[in-house]
Design a protein around this motif. Structure first.
Motif, short mmCIF file in Angstrom:
data_model
loop_
_atom_site.label_atom_id
_atom_site.label_comp_id
_atom_site.label_asym_id
_atom_site.label_seq_id
_atom_site.Cartn_x
_atom_site.Cartn_y
_atom_site.Cartn_z
N ILE A 107 11.57 -10.70 -10.61
CA ILE A 107 10.92 -11.87 -11.18
C ILE A 107 11.96 -12.75 -11.88
O ILE A 107 12.81 -12.23 -12.61
CB ILE A 107 9.83 -11.46 -12.20
N ARG A 108 11.90 -14.04 -11.64
CA ARG A 108 12.73 -14.99 -12.39
C ARG A 108 11.90 -15.48 -13.56
O ARG A 108 10.81 -16.01 -13.35
CB ARG A 108 13.10 -16.16 -11.48
N ALA A 109 12.41 -15.30 -14.77
CA ALA A 109 11.61 -15.68 -15.94
C ALA A 109 12.48 -16.49 -16.89
O ALA A 109 13.62 -16.10 -17.19
CB ALA A 109 11.07 -14.45 -16.64
N MET A 110 11.95 -17.60 -17.36
CA MET A 110 12.73 -18.39 -18.32
C MET A 110 11.85 -18.89 -19.46
O MET A 110 10.67 -19.17 -19.29
CB MET A 110 13.42 -19.56 -17.63
N VAL A 111 12.49 -18.95 -20.64
CA VAL A 111 11.85 -19.56 -21.81
C VAL A 111 12.65 -20.79 -22.16
O VAL A 111 13.87 -20.72 -22.30
CB VAL A 111 11.90 -18.66 -23.06
N VAL A 112 11.96 -21.91 -22.29
CA VAL A 112 12.61 -23.15 -22.68
C VAL A 112 11.95 -23.64 -23.96
O VAL A 112 10.88 -24.25 -23.93
CB VAL A 112 12.50 -24.21 -21.56
N PRO A 113 12.56 -23.36 -25.12
CA PRO A 113 11.96 -23.79 -26.38
C PRO A 113 11.79 -25.31 -26.39
O PRO A 113 12.57 -26.04 -25.78
CB PRO A 113 12.97 -23.35 -27.43
N GLY A 114 10.77 -25.76 -27.13
CA GLY A 114 10.43 -27.19 -27.11
C GLY A 114 11.41 -28.07 -27.86
O GLY A 114 11.44 -29.27 -27.64
N SER A 115 12.20 -27.48 -28.76
CA SER A 115 13.21 -28.26 -29.47
C SER A 115 14.33 -27.33 -29.90
O SER A 115 14.17 -26.11 -29.91
CB SER A 115 12.60 -28.94 -30.71
N GLY A 116 15.44 -27.94 -30.30
CA GLY A 116 16.56 -27.15 -30.79
C GLY A 116 16.18 -26.38 -32.04
O GLY A 116 16.65 -25.25 -32.26
N LEU A 117 15.29 -26.96 -32.86
CA LEU A 117 14.87 -26.29 -34.09
C LEU A 117 13.93 -25.12 -33.80
O LEU A 117 14.00 -24.08 -34.47
CB LEU A 117 14.22 -27.29 -35.05
N VAL A 118 13.06 -25.27 -32.80
CA VAL A 118 12.20 -24.14 -32.40
C VAL A 118 13.10 -23.00 -31.90
O VAL A 118 12.91 -21.83 -32.24
CB VAL A 118 11.21 -24.56 -31.27
N ARG A 119 14.10 -23.37 -31.14
CA ARG A 119 15.03 -22.37 -30.59
C ARG A 119 15.75 -21.62 -31.71
O ARG A 119 15.82 -20.38 -31.71
CB ARG A 119 16.05 -23.08 -29.69
N ALA A 120 16.24 -22.40 -32.69
CA ALA A 120 16.97 -21.79 -33.80
C ALA A 120 16.05 -20.85 -34.60
O ALA A 120 16.45 -19.75 -34.99
CB ALA A 120 17.54 -22.88 -34.70
N GLN A 121 14.80 -21.29 -34.80
CA GLN A 121 13.87 -20.45 -35.56
C GLN A 121 13.56 -19.16 -34.80
O GLN A 121 13.48 -18.08 -35.39
CB GLN A 121 12.57 -21.23 -35.85
N ALA A 122 13.39 -19.27 -33.50
CA ALA A 122 13.10 -18.09 -32.69
C ALA A 122 14.27 -17.12 -32.72
O ALA A 122 14.09 -15.90 -32.72
CB ALA A 122 12.79 -18.51 -31.26
N GLU A 123 15.48 -17.65 -32.77
CA GLU A 123 16.65 -16.78 -32.85
C GLU A 123 16.68 -16.06 -34.20
O GLU A 123 16.95 -14.86 -34.28
CB GLU A 123 17.93 -17.60 -32.62
N GLU A 124 16.34 -16.80 -35.26
CA GLU A 124 16.33 -16.22 -36.60
C GLU A 124 15.26 -15.13 -36.73
O GLU A 124 15.47 -14.11 -37.38
CB GLU A 124 16.06 -17.35 -37.59
N GLU A 125 14.12 -15.34 -36.07
CA GLU A 125 13.03 -14.38 -36.16
C GLU A 125 13.19 -13.17 -35.23
O GLU A 125 12.35 -12.27 -35.22
CB GLU A 125 11.68 -15.07 -35.84
#
Lengths: 201, 468
Positions: free
Chosen positions: B373-391
């Motif tokens: 399966i090819r699976a990708m997550v594309v966060p909606g913004s750079g800040l969403v991405r940063a928060q997801a990394e922090e969490e």
């Protein structure tokens, strides 16, 4: 903007419902910074095979409809995205009028900005026009905006409704921005009142 | 005073001019701009020697074309046409002096995620963008809708739109949702019930206990797809959750202005005896986790259902369903939960916010996606991405086998390199399952982030409740 007064032309039938803006102009053609030249890609994925050759079964590829200027379409034509590339492509192909039982809101507005007349009619009358369009190139319909009337190839007339302001703009080819600029004083007043009542905006 | 709906109140507060026939000039508080639908509008201004009337109310961000892979600041990652559009936006933002978040800025992202995140979107505002999913901002009790490029130019030049008022429609979701049912299931279930033209001519207000219980992220998901139901806009009355979300954001009002704004915002609700032109009521408990089977967002069924038979429909829908089922490569009677998928896409302005990523990660934690399966997550913004990394959410996705991408619209509409191949089948958290939407010949099943995560694990459309 081009004026729309009276049009006599070939009508092409597209009875499929929910023809969306991705069908009208796929996103690969949105990467332009111009308004012109999109007609060749109108309905691209239905009109051409994967190898780029024409799909002979698609209505606008049939000899009798290649010069169509009117489209008679199924319900909810133009649903989906706000892309004005959809009416740009339709206009560039040479279609100036689309008739359906219903249109998506944004597409409907976009048509008027580009000299295209979208006409909403009840199902029964769209069915009549669809049958007329299915006759092919000999069936030329007439759309008279001033009189708000469509005349079929058999001479039957069907009246239609259109917003009075939009009709005025189409008949005269008026540019909306120019018209609004004439009301600049009203906008100035609103803006200064709003700066008092909603200063955070 | 006659009772008013929320829409009536916002409309009345923005009419700058009204003609005798009812045509209004509606004042626009926020104009959001992206690279695909704006170049011709700026060109129009240049040709006519016009300026942007209110550059301080105009916000631009590139999102549709941008690659989502590392090193994307390198222009070589884009096709020449995409590069020209992004560079045109760079130049137009600079030349006309409007707010701008370039690709290199961590605040860049999908325009409908950036607006609320930065506090540009506030209750009671009028918000437009050359993008149909502007409906998203209605979650704040803002009147927000998509416009065409001619109207983009009109707003740039005059800060108004020529409009006639729509009718009022109430969509009430009563009671509680069952476990595994999310905002995405609500919004799809509504479209399944009303059809893609059911909202044409209306502004929808979503209300009821199930809507009140949603977070701001969930409310944005619901309003985002109002356009898929044909409505001009979707609205949700602002409440304490809205105010808490807005307070402290970079462009939200502060101090005395905050208090003044709050006073007005607290009056923004539909009066009890307001008139509705159309009312739809759905019991929250009747909504199941849903998926789409066809090529219109109205082709919605619970995951426990089977692919319908075209003959079950009437009118033009018979032929449309036959065409959809053939395009989708399905068989009437086939169980939806037996449909094997190739790709999973989590992201978009519908489901690219932090809560969406949390919901998917909760299902994926400690699991792996199915081989192949090819699976990708594309966060909606750079800040969403940063928060997801922090969490720690990013690690859960990566360990499960997902690609962890940079922010943008990505495979929702496949204008950038993220596309489906012909025949490739995708479980997608985006908003449109149109033919060719995610790539020519690609097949899209719309669903919630939790359902997308479940599909990634099993390799087929799956009832997420079995993995909870």
């Amino acid at each position: 903007m081009d004026k729309f007064e009276k049009l006599q032309g070939i009508a092409a039938p597209m009875p499929l419902i929910n023809i969306d803006t991705d069908m009208i102009i796929p996103k690969v053609f949105l990467k332009t910074i111009k308004r012109s030249g999109l007609g060749v890609n109108l309905f691209d994925e239905m009109r051409y095979n994967a190898d780029g050759s024409e799909n002979p079964d698609f209505v606008l590829n049939k000899p009798q409809y290649r010069d169509a200027e009117i489209l008679v379409a199924g319900d909810n034509f133009g649903c989906g995205s706000s892309r004005e590339h959809a009416p740009w492509a339709i206009k560039d192909f040479g279609i100036k009028c689309v008739i359906s039982t219903s249109f998506a809101d944004i597409f409907f507005n976009n048509c008027f900005k580009n000299g295209i007349l979208p006409i909403v009619l009840p199902q029964e009358q769209v069915d009549t026009l669809m049958k007329d369009a299915e006759k092919g190139a000999n069936a030329r319909m007439t759309v008279d905006l001033e009189a708000q009337e469509i005349t079929t190839s058999d001479g039957e007339t069907i009246p239609f409704e259109v917003d009075a302001f939009k009709k005025h703009c189409l008949l005269n080819g008026l540019d909306d921005i120019g018209l609004t600029m004439e009301k600049a004083a009203a906008i100035d007043t609103f803006e200064s009142q709003s700066a008092q009542s909603r200063p955070w905006v | 005073m006659s009772p008013k709906t929320l829409y009536d109140k916002i409309w009345d507060a923005h009419v700058a001019h009204q003609a005798e026939d009812g045509t209004c000039l509606l004042y626009i508080d926020r104009h959001l701009v992206h690279e695909v639908t704006s170049p011709q509008a700026f060109e129009g201004l240049r040709m006519a020697g016009r300026k942007v009337r209110a550059p301080e109310k105009t916000i631009a961000v590139p999102d549709h074309n941008v690659p989502t892979t590392e090193g994307r600041e390198d222009p070589a990652q884009m096709t020449e046409e995409s590069r020209i559009q992004v560079q045109a936006l760079d130049k137009n933002a600079r030349d006309f002096g409007i707010h701008y978040y370039p690709v290199s800025d961590i605040r860049q992202g999908i325009v409908h995620i950036v607006g609320p995140e930065q506090g540009w979107t506030l209750p009671g505002m009028t918000v437009v963008c050359g993008d149909s999913h502007t409906a998203t901002h209605g979650a704040f009790g803002a009147l927000a809708h998509g416009i065409g490029t001619s109207e983009v130019e009109h707003v740039l030049a005059t800060q108004t739109l020529i409009q006639k008022k729509s009718k009022n429609m109430k969509v009430e979701i009563t009671g509680k949702l069952n476990p595994g049912v999310t905002a995405k299931d609500i919004t799809l279930a509504v479209i399944g019930k009303t059809g893609t033209a059911g909202g044409t001519g209306y502004v929808i207000e979503y209300c009821g206990e199930a809507i009140r219980d949603l977070s701001m992220e969930g409310r944005m998901t619901v309003c985002n797809m109002a356009i898929e139901g044909g409505a001009r806009a979707g609205l949700i009355a602002p409440d304490q959750k809205t105010f808490d979300y807005v307070q402290g954001r970079p462009h939200a009002p502060k101090g005395a202005q905050w208090e003044a704004a709050l006073n007005w915002w607290q009056t923004l609700y539909s009066d009890d005896d307001a008139h509705w032109d159309k009312v739809v009521t759905i019991k929250g408990e009747d909504i199941a986790p849903v998926v789409t089977w066809g090529t219109s967002p109205e082709d919605v069924l619970p995951i426990t259902a089977t692919v319908p038979n075209p003959e079950d429909f009437t009118g033009g829908k018979v032929e449309a369903a036959r065409r959809s089922i053939e395009y989708m490569g399905l068989t009437p009677g086939q169980k939806l939960s037996d449909i094997a998928i190739d790709t999973v896409f989590i992201g978009s302005c519908t489901n690219g916010r932090i809560e969406d990523l949390r919901a998917a990660a909760a299902i994926l934690k400690g699991k792996k996606i199915k081989d192949g399966i090819r699976a990708m997550v594309v966060p909606g913004s750079g800040l969403v991405r940063a928060q997801a990394e922090e969490e720690g959410i990013a690690d859960i996705f990566k360990e499960a086998g997902f690609e962890w991408r940079l922010a943008g619209c990505s495979m929702c509409l496949a204008m950038n390199p993220d596309q489906l191949a012909p025949g490739e089948r995708c479980a997608a958290t985006s908003n449109r399952n149109f033919e060719g939407r995610q790539g020519r010949g690609g097949r899209t099943h719309l669903l919630s982030p939790a359902m997308a995560a479940a599909a990634a694990i099993t390799g087929k459309l799956t009832d997420v409740r079995e993995l909870m």
